[in-house]
Scaffold this motif. Structure first.
Motif, PDB file in Angstrom:
ATOM      1  N   PHE A  21     -30.100 -37.753 -56.626  1.00 28.57           N
ATOM      2  CA  PHE A  21     -30.806 -39.029 -56.629  1.00 28.57           C
ATOM      3  C   PHE A  21     -29.895 -40.196 -56.254  1.00 28.57           C
ATOM      4  O   PHE A  21     -30.228 -40.961 -55.332  1.00 28.57           O
ATOM      5  CB  PHE A  21     -31.483 -39.282 -57.983  1.00 28.57           C
ATOM      6  N   GLU A  24     -28.905 -39.859 -52.454  1.00 32.75           N
ATOM      7  CA  GLU A  24     -29.968 -40.230 -51.519  1.00 32.75           C
ATOM      8  C   GLU A  24     -30.217 -41.742 -51.530  1.00 32.75           C
ATOM      9  O   GLU A  24     -30.506 -42.329 -50.486  1.00 32.75           O
ATOM     10  CB  GLU A  24     -31.249 -39.456 -51.831  1.00 32.75           C
ATOM     11  N   TYR A  25     -30.101 -42.363 -52.691  1.00 33.68           N
ATOM     12  CA  TYR A  25     -30.265 -43.815 -52.770  1.00 33.68           C
ATOM     13  C   TYR A  25     -29.175 -44.522 -51.969  1.00 33.68           C
ATOM     14  O   TYR A  25     -29.453 -45.436 -51.181  1.00 33.68           O
ATOM     15  CB  TYR A  25     -30.244 -44.284 -54.227  1.00 33.68           C
ATOM     16  N   SER A  28     -29.732 -44.281 -48.304  1.00 38.04           N
ATOM     17  CA  SER A  28     -30.821 -45.118 -47.797  1.00 38.04           C
ATOM     18  C   SER A  28     -30.444 -46.594 -47.756  1.00 38.04           C
ATOM     19  O   SER A  28     -31.007 -47.354 -46.978  1.00 38.04           O
ATOM     20  CB  SER A  28     -32.081 -44.926 -48.639  1.00 38.04           C
ATOM     21  N   VAL A  29     -29.493 -47.005 -48.575  1.00 34.22           N
ATOM     22  CA  VAL A  29     -29.099 -48.410 -48.648  1.00 34.22           C
ATOM     23  C   VAL A  29     -28.230 -48.824 -47.465  1.00 34.22           C
ATOM     24  O   VAL A  29     -28.398 -49.905 -46.906  1.00 34.22           O
ATOM     25  CB  VAL A  29     -28.350 -48.686 -49.978  1.00 34.22           C
TER      26      VAL A  29
END
Length: 98
Positions: A21, A24-25, A28-29
């Motif tokens: 988690f 992946e965050y 994406s940032v």
């Protein structure tokens, strides 16, 4: 010992399911963070910097601490590539037996 720790930390950050988690965050940032997390050589370098800093705090300045990030980078790339090769070989063998 720090080199092995760098390899382990790189694998945990790059592949560990418990960190999926946050990983992946972060991907994406920022495209820079995505590139860093997906590159075993880059991630290995920064893991080596981390362990160099810990070694510096524990035992003071040492010339070997300057080389550690570079050696960790190469070792992480080597072992990650070896892991990829082993996985490819296992897939090839399992597809051949079908």
């Amino acid at each position: 010992m720090e080199i092995l720790a760098s390899i382990g930390l790189m694998w945990i950050i790059k592949y560990g399911s418990i960190l999926s988690f946050p990983r992946e965050y972060l991907k994406s940032v920022s495209s820079v963070l995505k590139e860093l997390i997906e590159c075993s050589m880059c991630l290995g370098f920064w893991c080596g910097v981390f362990f160099s800093f810990i070694s510096y705090k524990n035992s003071g300045l040492n010339v070997e601490l300057l080389y550690m990030p570079f050696i960790a980078s190469g070792a992480c790339w080597l072992f990650d590539s070896l892991l990829d090769l082993i996985q490819e070989l296992c897939l090839f063998i399992s597809n051949k037996n079908k």
